[in-house]
Design a protein around this motif. Structure first.
Motif, PDB file in Angstrom:
ATOM      1  N   MET A  94      79.228  65.531 -18.946  1.00 24.15           N
ATOM      2  CA  MET A  94      78.298  65.469 -17.819  1.00 24.15           C
ATOM      3  C   MET A  94      78.884  64.560 -16.718  1.00 24.15           C
ATOM      4  O   MET A  94      79.259  63.423 -16.989  1.00 24.15           O
ATOM      5  CB  MET A  94      76.975  64.894 -18.348  1.00 24.15           C
ATOM      6  N   ALA A  95      79.004  65.082 -15.500  1.00 22.41           N
ATOM      7  CA  ALA A  95      79.625  64.288 -14.427  1.00 22.41           C
ATOM      8  C   ALA A  95      78.632  63.239 -13.903  1.00 22.41           C
ATOM      9  O   ALA A  95      77.412  63.470 -13.892  1.00 22.41           O
ATOM     10  CB  ALA A  95      80.030  65.225 -13.291  1.00 22.41           C
ATOM     11  N   ASP A 107      76.064  64.200 -11.386  1.00 21.14           N
ATOM     12  CA  ASP A 107      74.761  64.769 -11.780  1.00 21.14           C
ATOM     13  C   ASP A 107      73.709  63.668 -11.881  1.00 21.14           C
ATOM     14  O   ASP A 107      72.547  63.860 -11.513  1.00 21.14           O
ATOM     15  CB  ASP A 107      74.881  65.487 -13.127  1.00 21.14           C
ATOM     16  N   PHE A 108      74.121  62.509 -12.373  1.00 26.65           N
ATOM     17  CA  PHE A 108      73.181  61.381 -12.448  1.00 26.65           C
ATOM     18  C   PHE A 108      72.807  60.923 -11.030  1.00 26.65           C
ATOM     19  O   PHE A 108      71.659  60.594 -10.756  1.00 26.65           O
ATOM     20  CB  PHE A 108      73.796  60.225 -13.236  1.00 26.65           C
ATOM     21  N   PRO A 113      77.639  59.722 -22.111  1.00 27.32           N
ATOM     22  CA  PRO A 113      76.894  60.246 -20.965  1.00 27.32           C
ATOM     23  C   PRO A 113      76.261  61.617 -21.213  1.00 27.32           C
ATOM     24  O   PRO A 113      75.147  61.870 -20.719  1.00 27.32           O
ATOM     25  CB  PRO A 113      77.943  60.307 -19.848  1.00 27.32           C
ATOM     26  N   ASP A 114      76.934  62.500 -21.970  1.00 21.78           N
ATOM     27  CA  ASP A 114      76.340  63.829 -22.195  1.00 21.78           C
ATOM     28  C   ASP A 114      75.021  63.709 -22.964  1.00 21.78           C
ATOM     29  O   ASP A 114      74.003  64.299 -22.590  1.00 21.78           O
ATOM     30  CB  ASP A 114      77.302  64.725 -22.999  1.00 21.78           C
ATOM     31  N   TRP A 170      72.379  62.196 -20.826  1.00 20.59           N
ATOM     32  CA  TRP A 170      71.816  63.157 -19.850  1.00 20.59           C
ATOM     33  C   TRP A 170      70.630  63.905 -20.469  1.00 20.59           C
ATOM     34  O   TRP A 170      69.573  64.039 -19.853  1.00 20.59           O
ATOM     35  CB  TRP A 170      72.912  64.133 -19.402  1.00 20.59           C
ATOM     36  N   GLN A 171      70.828  64.371 -21.714  1.00 19.42           N
ATOM     37  CA  GLN A 171      69.728  65.084 -22.396  1.00 19.42           C
ATOM     38  C   GLN A 171      68.512  64.170 -22.511  1.00 19.42           C
ATOM     39  O   GLN A 171      67.386  64.568 -22.240  1.00 19.42           O
ATOM     40  CB  GLN A 171      70.141  65.510 -23.834  1.00 19.42           C
ATOM     41  N   CYS A 186      66.814  63.324 -19.058  1.00 20.73           N
ATOM     42  CA  CYS A 186      66.101  64.477 -18.472  1.00 20.73           C
ATOM     43  C   CYS A 186      64.803  64.758 -19.225  1.00 20.73           C
ATOM     44  O   CYS A 186      63.851  65.307 -18.658  1.00 20.73           O
ATOM     45  CB  CYS A 186      66.981  65.724 -18.492  1.00 20.73           C
TER      46      CYS A 186
END
Ligand SMILES: C[S@@+](CC[C@H](N)C(=O)[O-])C[C@H]1O[C@@H](n2cnc3c(N)ncnc32)[C@H](O)[C@@H]1O
Length: 429
Positions: free
Chosen positions: A1-2, A5-6, A42-43, A46-47, A50
């Protein structure tokens, strides 16, 4: 996840333009939360973020810049007192002045408003202050109302003796000031804040717009408009004046700047128009002590000033005291050429100075000559690379001219400078 995106998530949720707080700040915040949550990376984070509004709030807490102190930009508070008095002259005797501080951060701003009104002899039942910030942590600190050294800056600290008690953990604010302010957590860009039924006579929205990009600034100004009474006043930070001027507001003709009404709210202000607004900017100009009448040699560090800048006017007579206050006053009266002449005389007498080039830049800006204004701001920055007001004025000028990448670089430089001063003022509670 870049990390981008955050950054997008934060822009969508709180309006933050990640570039305004420095390229890697979001990355640092995400890594901090990854570690705090104990997720794999980070991936996985991210989940989590969100799916969890609670965690999103934690991420917001990790990126906010809560920098604030009591009576930051003092003129704003005297303007508020003046505006409130003016309103009471025309409203019924029991009229209550409603004031909003958004963002209020850790409370120093709304409490300063209350202290300024008390100092002016205003009774507590004549005003009420709502204070809103997106940071729940900041609101908790504000409600506790115990402050360390970092909140008291500058020399005029007489209010501390009048309104605070020294305790082992810091200075505790008097209850009568605390009672004037109602805090709540809220997001200026969220529907619930904009749908707030109260219409405020004055809104302090300082040092927030600078963290937004242009479309978000537009949304923020629309939200402020919805919260503002028809004749209400919005106060912003010195570096944010351009935002309101670009959105149908006019600057108050007041002995201080950074206060705005909707264009047309008052007939006099309608007539005053943009030029008056610009001239008020000049009044705010912070001038050093007037130079002596003895010519001062140029300092070794000063860069050469093009002869055309200096030689176009004849030198002032040796006995003339060239006073920059007078130059600013002339500019305020719209006598731009005379103001420039005084400034040039000052340059001849005392050599190059960031303050003088700043003032010439402001005059050129106000008289519709952005190219020349830009040249002067650059000279001022050459002489004083840390001059925050010049940085901000140049940044706004470049933004207006569509030179967005350079404007962005200046914005980041301003931010780094602010961060630097923050480190110097490390909390000492
Ligand atoms: C630099 S402080 C400004 C405080 C005070 N107004 C001043 O000028 O000293 C910025 C504050 O904005 C708050 N903030 C950031 N985004 C916000 C938003 N969308 N709505 C409300 N507050 C926000 C942050 O939590 C932070 O406390």
């Amino acid at each position: 996840m870049a990390f981008a995106d955050f950054a997008n998530l934060l822009k969508a949720s709180m309006g933050l333009d990640a570039a305004s707080i420095g390229g890697s700040a979001v990355e640092r915040a995400v890594l901090e939360r990854v570690s705090a949550c104990g997720v794999a990376g980070p991936d996985a984070y991210w989940q989590h973020v969100c799916a969890s509004p609670v965690e999103l709030q934690q991420l917001i807490e990790a990126v906010v810049v809560p920098e604030t102190w009591f009576f930051r930009d003092r003129q704003a508070f005297s303007t508020l007192v003046r505006v409130a008095r003016e309103a009471w002259r025309t409203t019924p005797a029991d009229g209550v002045h409603r004031i909003l501080s958004i963002p209020s951060s850790t409370g120093e701003e709304p409490y300063s408003i209350a202290m300024a009104l008390f100092d002016a002899g205003v009774a507590g039942d004549r005003f009420c202050i709502d204070a809103v910030d997106i940071s729940a942590h900041a609101i908790t600190v504000a409600q506790a109302a115990v402050y360390g050294k970092n909140s008291f800056r500058g020399r005029e600290l007489g209010f501390r003796a009048r309104y605070f008690d020294a305790t082992a953990t810091g200075h505790r604010l008097a209850d009568r000031v605390r009672r004037q302010v109602q805090f709540r957590q809220g997001n200026l860009l969220a529907r619930d804040v904009a749908a707030e039924p109260t219409r405020y006579d004055a809104i302090f929205c300082r040092n927030l717009l600078i963290y937004f990009d242009r479309p978000t600034q537009e949304r923020a100004v629309r939200a402020l408009e919805r919260l503002l009474a028809p004749d209400g006043v919005v106060l912003v930070a010195p570096c944010e004046t351009g935002v309101l001027l670009n959105h149908g507001f006019v600057q108050l003709e007041a002995p201080s700047a950074f206060a705005f009404r909707r264009a047309g709210a008052r007939p006099a202000e309608r007539k005053a128009g943009r030029r008056k607004a610009d001239s008020v900017l000049l009044r705010r100009f912070r001038l050093g002590p007037p130079p002596t009448s003895v010519p001062v040699a140029r300092t070794a560090a000063a860069p050469p000033v093009p002869a055309a800048d200096l030689a176009s006017k004849t030198a002032a007579p040796a006995e003339t005291v060239v006073n920059l206050d007078e130059a600013a006053e002339l500019a305020n009266r719209g006598r731009f050429e005379e103001a420039i002449e005084r400034c040039e005389q000052h340059l001849l007498r005392s050599g190059p100075s960031a303050e003088v080039f700043h003032l010439i830049g402001l005059v050129r800006d106000a008289s519709g000559n952005p190219t020349e204004a830009e040249r002067c701001y650059r000279k001022a920055l050459y002489l004083d690379p840390h001059h925050d007001e010049v940085l901000v004025h140049l940044m706004l000028l470049l933004e207006k001219a569509g030179k967005t990448s350079e404007a962005q670089r200046l914005r980041e430089r301003t931010h780094r400078l602010q961060q630097g001063s923050r480190t110097k003022h490390a909390p000492t509670l």
